[in-house]
Scaffold this active site. Structure first.
Site, PDB file in Angstrom:
ATOM      1  CG  HIS A   1      -1.885  -1.035   1.407  1.00  0.00           C
ATOM      2  ND1 HIS A   1      -2.035  -1.758   2.570  1.00  0.00           N
ATOM      3  CD2 HIS A   1      -2.825  -1.519   0.548  1.00  0.00           C
ATOM      4  CE1 HIS A   1      -3.028  -2.629   2.424  1.00  0.00           C
ATOM      5  NE2 HIS A   1      -3.516  -2.521   1.218  1.00  0.00           N
TER       6      HIS A   1
ATOM      7  CE  LYS B   1     -12.117  -7.187   1.820  1.00  0.00           C
ATOM      8  NZ  LYS B   1     -10.913  -6.520   1.306  1.00  0.00           N
TER       9      LYS B   1
HETATM   10  P1  ADP Z   1      -9.637  -3.807  -0.379  1.00  0.00           P
HETATM   11  O1  ADP Z   1      -9.722  -2.398  -0.785  1.00  0.00           O
HETATM   12  O2  ADP Z   1      -9.880  -4.755  -1.522  1.00  0.00           O
HETATM   13  O3  ADP Z   1     -10.398  -4.134   0.866  1.00  0.00           O
HETATM   14  P2  ADP Z   1      -6.970  -3.393   0.647  1.00  0.00           P
HETATM   15  O4  ADP Z   1      -7.379  -2.431   1.655  1.00  0.00           O
HETATM   16  O5  ADP Z   1      -6.024  -4.443   1.107  1.00  0.00           O
HETATM   17  O6  ADP Z   1      -8.136  -4.158  -0.024  1.00  0.00           O
HETATM   18  O7  ADP Z   1      -6.313  -2.674  -0.582  1.00  0.00           O
HETATM   19  C1  ADP Z   1      -6.573  -1.369  -0.971  1.00  0.00           C
HETATM   20  C2  ADP Z   1      -5.955  -1.154  -2.327  1.00  0.00           C
HETATM   21  O8  ADP Z   1      -4.569  -1.454  -2.280  1.00  0.00           O
HETATM   22  C3  ADP Z   1      -6.520  -2.056  -3.437  1.00  0.00           C
HETATM   23  O9  ADP Z   1      -6.525  -1.320  -4.642  1.00  0.00           O
HETATM   24  C4  ADP Z   1      -5.521  -3.174  -3.530  1.00  0.00           C
HETATM   25  O10 ADP Z   1      -5.506  -3.748  -4.825  1.00  0.00           O
HETATM   26  C5  ADP Z   1      -4.250  -2.415  -3.255  1.00  0.00           C
HETATM   27  N1  ADP Z   1      -3.212  -3.306  -2.756  1.00  0.00           N
HETATM   28  C6  ADP Z   1      -3.302  -4.208  -1.767  1.00  0.00           C
HETATM   29  N2  ADP Z   1      -2.143  -4.879  -1.611  1.00  0.00           N
HETATM   30  C7  ADP Z   1      -1.297  -4.389  -2.534  1.00  0.00           C
HETATM   31  C8  ADP Z   1       0.060  -4.681  -2.920  1.00  0.00           C
HETATM   32  N3  ADP Z   1       0.770  -5.639  -2.328  1.00  0.00           N
HETATM   33  N4  ADP Z   1       0.598  -3.962  -3.891  1.00  0.00           N
HETATM   34  C9  ADP Z   1      -0.134  -3.003  -4.518  1.00  0.00           C
HETATM   35  N5  ADP Z   1      -1.400  -2.694  -4.250  1.00  0.00           N
HETATM   36  C10 ADP Z   1      -1.981  -3.376  -3.265  1.00  0.00           C
END
Ligand code: ADP
Length: 159
Positions: free
Chosen positions: A17, A41
């Site tokens: 992130h 979730k």
């Molecule tokens: P969600 O929004 O699906 O509940 P997250 O909070 O984990 O999931 O992710 C927020 C955003 O960050 C999403 O666009 C996800 O694709 C992206 N993301 C999560 N992990 C990674 C990573 N390892 N590298 C790049 N982007 C990521």
């Protein structure tokens, strides 16, 4: 003022992130992490804990801010005067869901752009679930999360 929002659950924030956010923040005047309050979730961390961990993990980047939101991301984008939403894309498996969301968001508000960015390849397999699983089972995840997140995870699982 060109502002972008980065919506997600962030349960917890990890280096994938942060990689996306810091690179996107260079392309815009402001990047705002927006933490989803209503998630199905069953998050490990409360909204306030997730906000605090993002604040601590990104305080070295001046043009990053952090908020929470409920409802539609595009509505939040409009309300906060943002011109775009950024999402990370890791694998082809992310694409299908992100594609559906982007098309729907475009339908809901065509003025808000959807932007996708790939992380550094060392974070391509990283997600919050893996981070929690590794630490819960006694593994070392410190290469993939900020130290403040590592400590928060250790204390969650030791209590
Ligand atoms: P969600 O929004 O699906 O509940 P997250 O909070 O984990 O999931 O992710 C927020 C955003 O960050 C999403 O666009 C996800 O694709 C992206 N993301 C999560 N992990 C990674 C990573 N390892 N590298 C790049 N982007 C990521």
């Amino acid at each position: 003022m060109r502002k972008i929002i980065y919506p997600g659950t962030f349960d917890p924030i990890h280096n994938g992130h942060i990689d996306i956010a810091t690179r996107a923040a260079k392309l815009f005047d402001t990047l705002e992490f927006v933490v989803a309050v209503n998630v199905e979730k069953n998050p490990l961390f409360s909204v306030d804990e997730r906000l605090e961990l993002i604040i601590e993990s990104t305080k070295h980047v001046k043009n990053i801010s952090v908020s929470k939101f409920t409802g539609l991301v595009v509505d939040y984008a409009k309300k906060s005067d943002s011109i775009a939403i950024i999402r990370g894309l890791r694998h082809v498996s992310d694409f299908e869901f992100e594609f559906q969301m982007a098309i729907m968001n475009f339908h809901l508000n065509p003025a808000i752009a959807s932007i996708f960015m790939m992380p550094d390849e060392k974070y391509i397999h990283l997600n919050s679930t893996v981070v929690k699983d590794v630490i819960k089972n006694g593994g070392n995840i410190s290469a993939f999360v900020p130290s403040v997140v590592n400590e928060a995870l250790l204390s969650k699982y030791s209590s």
